[in-house]
Design a protein around this motif. Structure first.
Motif, PDB file in Angstrom:
ATOM      1  N   GLY A 104       0.808  -1.212   0.000  1.00  0.00           N
ATOM      2  CA  GLY A 104       0.000   0.000   0.000  1.00  0.00           C
ATOM      3  C   GLY A 104       0.842   1.263   0.000  1.00  0.00           C
ATOM      4  O   GLY A 104       1.949   1.300   0.547  1.00  0.00           O
ATOM      5  N   MET A 105       0.305   2.312  -0.602  1.00  0.00           N
ATOM      6  CA  MET A 105       1.069   3.524  -0.860  1.00  0.00           C
ATOM      7  C   MET A 105       1.014   4.527   0.287  1.00  0.00           C
ATOM      8  O   MET A 105      -0.067   4.998   0.643  1.00  0.00           O
ATOM      9  CB  MET A 105       0.540   4.211  -2.126  1.00  0.00           C
ATOM     10  N   PRO A 106       2.163   4.921   0.833  1.00  0.00           N
ATOM     11  CA  PRO A 106       2.180   6.107   1.700  1.00  0.00           C
ATOM     12  C   PRO A 106       1.746   7.322   0.892  1.00  0.00           C
ATOM     13  O   PRO A 106       1.747   7.292  -0.346  1.00  0.00           O
ATOM     14  CB  PRO A 106       3.652   6.212   2.123  1.00  0.00           C
ATOM     15  N   VAL A 107       1.411   8.395   1.574  1.00  0.00           N
ATOM     16  CA  VAL A 107       0.873   9.574   0.903  1.00  0.00           C
ATOM     17  C   VAL A 107       1.809  10.090  -0.180  1.00  0.00           C
ATOM     18  O   VAL A 107       1.377  10.410  -1.290  1.00  0.00           O
ATOM     19  CB  VAL A 107       0.563  10.685   1.933  1.00  0.00           C
ATOM     20  N   GLU A 108       3.102  10.158   0.101  1.00  0.00           N
ATOM     21  CA  GLU A 108       4.024  10.721  -0.891  1.00  0.00           C
ATOM     22  C   GLU A 108       4.114   9.850  -2.144  1.00  0.00           C
ATOM     23  O   GLU A 108       4.260  10.356  -3.249  1.00  0.00           O
ATOM     24  CB  GLU A 108       5.416  10.930  -0.287  1.00  0.00           C
ATOM     25  N   ARG A 109       4.018   8.521  -1.973  1.00  0.00           N
ATOM     26  CA  ARG A 109       4.041   7.665  -3.160  1.00  0.00           C
ATOM     27  C   ARG A 109       2.782   7.846  -3.986  1.00  0.00           C
ATOM     28  O   ARG A 109       2.816   7.842  -5.216  1.00  0.00           O
ATOM     29  CB  ARG A 109       4.215   6.191  -2.785  1.00  0.00           C
ATOM     30  N   LEU A 110       1.627   8.014  -3.323  1.00  0.00           N
ATOM     31  CA  LEU A 110       0.389   8.303  -4.054  1.00  0.00           C
ATOM     32  C   LEU A 110       0.542   9.605  -4.831  1.00  0.00           C
ATOM     33  O   LEU A 110       0.164   9.695  -6.010  1.00  0.00           O
ATOM     34  CB  LEU A 110      -0.787   8.392  -3.085  1.00  0.00           C
ATOM     35  N   ARG A 111       1.088  10.629  -4.195  1.00  0.00           N
ATOM     36  CA  ARG A 111       1.258  11.916  -4.880  1.00  0.00           C
ATOM     37  C   ARG A 111       2.229  11.799  -6.052  1.00  0.00           C
ATOM     38  O   ARG A 111       2.039  12.435  -7.089  1.00  0.00           O
ATOM     39  CB  ARG A 111       1.717  12.972  -3.880  1.00  0.00           C
ATOM     40  N   ARG A 112       3.253  10.976  -5.888  1.00  0.00           N
ATOM     41  CA  ARG A 112       4.182  10.752  -6.996  1.00  0.00           C
ATOM     42  C   ARG A 112       3.466  10.063  -8.160  1.00  0.00           C
ATOM     43  O   ARG A 112       3.683  10.407  -9.330  1.00  0.00           O
ATOM     44  CB  ARG A 112       5.362   9.911  -6.516  1.00  0.00           C
ATOM     45  N   GLN A 113       2.595   9.118  -7.831  1.00  0.00           N
ATOM     46  CA  GLN A 113       1.827   8.438  -8.873  1.00  0.00           C
ATOM     47  C   GLN A 113       0.893   9.413  -9.591  1.00  0.00           C
ATOM     48  O   GLN A 113       0.777   9.386 -10.822  1.00  0.00           O
ATOM     49  CB  GLN A 113       1.013   7.295  -8.279  1.00  0.00           C
ATOM     50  N   ILE A 114       0.240  10.279  -8.841  1.00  0.00           N
ATOM     51  CA  ILE A 114      -0.655  11.269  -9.453  1.00  0.00           C
ATOM     52  C   ILE A 114       0.120  12.150 -10.420  1.00  0.00           C
ATOM     53  O   ILE A 114      -0.333  12.422 -11.535  1.00  0.00           O
ATOM     54  CB  ILE A 114      -1.367  12.111  -8.369  1.00  0.00           C
ATOM     55  N   ARG A 115       1.309  12.579 -10.013  1.00  0.00           N
ATOM     56  CA  ARG A 115       2.138  13.409 -10.903  1.00  0.00           C
ATOM     57  C   ARG A 115       2.505  12.638 -12.171  1.00  0.00           C
ATOM     58  O   ARG A 115       2.491  13.200 -13.279  1.00  0.00           O
ATOM     59  CB  ARG A 115       3.404  13.877 -10.174  1.00  0.00           C
ATOM     60  N   GLU A 116       2.834  11.360 -12.014  1.00  0.00           N
ATOM     61  CA  GLU A 116       3.181  10.544 -13.184  1.00  0.00           C
ATOM     62  C   GLU A 116       1.996  10.413 -14.129  1.00  0.00           C
ATOM     63  O   GLU A 116       2.143  10.484 -15.355  1.00  0.00           O
ATOM     64  CB  GLU A 116       3.662   9.161 -12.749  1.00  0.00           C
ATOM     65  N   ILE A 117       0.813  10.228 -13.563  1.00  0.00           N
ATOM     66  CA  ILE A 117      -0.391  10.103 -14.399  1.00  0.00           C
ATOM     67  C   ILE A 117      -0.663  11.402 -15.144  1.00  0.00           C
ATOM     68  O   ILE A 117      -0.990  11.387 -16.342  1.00  0.00           O
ATOM     69  CB  ILE A 117      -1.592   9.684 -13.533  1.00  0.00           C
ATOM     70  N   ARG A 118      -0.528  12.526 -14.474  1.00  0.00           N
ATOM     71  CA  ARG A 118      -0.759  13.811 -15.143  1.00  0.00           C
ATOM     72  C   ARG A 118       0.218  14.001 -16.316  1.00  0.00           C
ATOM     73  O   ARG A 118      -0.155  14.464 -17.396  1.00  0.00           O
ATOM     74  CB  ARG A 118      -0.601  14.967 -14.158  1.00  0.00           C
ATOM     75  N   GLU A 119       1.470  13.641 -16.090  1.00  0.00           N
ATOM     76  CA  GLU A 119       2.472  13.753 -17.145  1.00  0.00           C
ATOM     77  C   GLU A 119       2.183  12.776 -18.279  1.00  0.00           C
ATOM     78  O   GLU A 119       2.301  13.117 -19.471  1.00  0.00           O
ATOM     79  CB  GLU A 119       3.866  13.497 -16.557  1.00  0.00           C
ATOM     80  N   LEU A 120       1.795  11.556 -17.943  1.00  0.00           N
ATOM     81  CA  LEU A 120       1.493  10.543 -18.951  1.00  0.00           C
ATOM     82  C   LEU A 120       0.352  10.987 -19.852  1.00  0.00           C
ATOM     83  O   LEU A 120       0.382  10.791 -21.078  1.00  0.00           O
ATOM     84  CB  LEU A 120       1.152   9.219 -18.260  1.00  0.00           C
ATOM     85  N   ASN A 121      -0.664  11.621 -19.268  1.00  0.00           N
ATOM     86  CA  ASN A 121      -1.807  12.080 -20.068  1.00  0.00           C
ATOM     87  C   ASN A 121      -1.413  13.153 -21.085  1.00  0.00           C
ATOM     88  O   ASN A 121      -2.082  13.304 -22.114  1.00  0.00           O
ATOM     89  CB  ASN A 121      -2.917  12.609 -19.153  1.00  0.00           C
ATOM     90  N   ARG A 122      -0.328  13.861 -20.826  1.00  0.00           N
ATOM     91  CA  ARG A 122       0.135  14.848 -21.803  1.00  0.00           C
ATOM     92  C   ARG A 122       0.756  14.179 -23.020  1.00  0.00           C
ATOM     93  O   ARG A 122       0.823  14.782 -24.098  1.00  0.00           O
ATOM     94  CB  ARG A 122       1.141  15.807 -21.140  1.00  0.00           C
ATOM     95  N   ARG A 123       1.180  12.929 -22.862  1.00  0.00           N
ATOM     96  CA  ARG A 123       1.812  12.199 -23.957  1.00  0.00           C
ATOM     97  C   ARG A 123       0.886  11.203 -24.647  1.00  0.00           C
ATOM     98  O   ARG A 123       1.044  10.915 -25.824  1.00  0.00           O
ATOM     99  CB  ARG A 123       3.034  11.437 -23.431  1.00  0.00           C
ATOM    100  N   LEU A 124      -0.063  10.649 -23.884  1.00  0.00           N
ATOM    101  CA  LEU A 124      -0.931   9.602 -24.425  1.00  0.00           C
ATOM    102  C   LEU A 124      -1.899  10.156 -25.463  1.00  0.00           C
ATOM    103  O   LEU A 124      -2.368  11.284 -25.347  1.00  0.00           O
ATOM    104  CB  LEU A 124      -1.739   8.952 -23.299  1.00  0.00           C
ATOM    105  N   LYS A 125      -2.225   9.321 -26.409  1.00  0.00           N
ATOM    106  CA  LYS A 125      -3.261   9.663 -27.393  1.00  0.00           C
ATOM    107  C   LYS A 125      -4.260   8.509 -27.444  1.00  0.00           C
ATOM    108  O   LYS A 125      -3.889   7.346 -27.447  1.00  0.00           O
ATOM    109  CB  LYS A 125      -2.642   9.890 -28.772  1.00  0.00           C
TER     110      LYS A 125
END
Length: 235
Positions: free
Chosen positions: A45-66
């Motif tokens: 399970g994810m500590p808060v900072e790991r969850l926030r890191r995942q959210i940042r990764e998802i936001r960045e990924l959406n800028r690249r995904l089509k």
């Protein structure tokens, strides 16, 4: 779309990008990544900072995904005392939240029911994951008052999950029909922990059909715009 799946951020086998690519091949418009919250140590399970890191990764990924959108979510434990595993300010950073009971399943009917309803009353909880907690052939359903849970789902605009996992099929067909007839909305999700498990969606759809559930009662049959409208209704 599919609104409940796991990645290597908790106990899944594939990365966010790999899950997104596999979902895109299956024709999805969107997915939601909902890895386990911090109390699920056994499931990484994810500590808060790991969850926030995942959210940042998802936001960045959406800028690249089509061709597909990835929503940032979490599967947040409903703790034994009825509290949620993350504070509201953390849940607010997610696009959606699946709240699930994984511990304290032997509590009495009143406590289990109240825990579930208390979670639904949280403005950031979108879906109650596998609401009865059953594991087919391994664990009986929790002793919750399903009638009360369904009424609360309608009142709070919270979706009830029909887990398509072959181990769960939870809600079962009769409960799914009861929920839909009462005006509750459902989310048919795979709870996939690998790309191949995305194919379990068919089991959930078949279970919903047995319960006479219509497309209109299932939130992840909607377009992304329609889903976002539902998500914004409660927050």
């Amino acid at each position: 779309g599919d609104l409940h799946m796991h990645t290597t951020y908790s106990d899944g086998r594939q990365t966010i990008e790999e899950m997104a690519a596999a979902a895109k091949k299956r024709g999805y418009e969107y997915i939601a990544i909902c890895d386990h919250s911090r109390s699920q140590a056994i499931a990484n399970g994810m500590p808060v900072e790991r969850l926030r890191r995942q959210i940042r990764e998802i936001r960045e990924l959406n800028r690249r995904l089509k061709g597909i959108t990835v929503l940032a979510g979490c599967e947040c434990d409903i703790l034994s005392d009825g509290m949620l595993d993350y504070p509201d300010e953390v849940l607010a950073e997610c696009d959606l939240v699946v709240a699930s009971i994984h511990m304290g399943m032997g509590q009495d009917r009143a406590k289990l029911t109240r825990r579930t309803i208390r979670a639904m009353e949280n403005p950031y909880v979108t879906i109650i994951g596998h609401p009865t907690g059953r594991l087919l052939g391994r664990r009986e359903a929790m002793d919750i008052d399903i009638d009360e849970v369904i009424r609360a789902a309608v009142r709070t605009d919270t979706a009830l999950e029909l887990s398509a996992s072959w181990q769960r099929l939870d809600l079962k067909d009769t409960h799914a029909r009861q929920a839909a007839e009462a005006g509750a909305v459902l989310a048919i999700n795979t709870d996939a922990h690998s790309t191949e498990q995305l194919d379990q969606m068919d089991y959930g759809v078949r279970t919903a059909k047995r319960g006479w559930v219509t497309k209109e009662a299932v939130i992840n049959t909607r377009t992304l715009a329609g889903l976002k409208k539902f998500l914004g209704k409660k927050r």
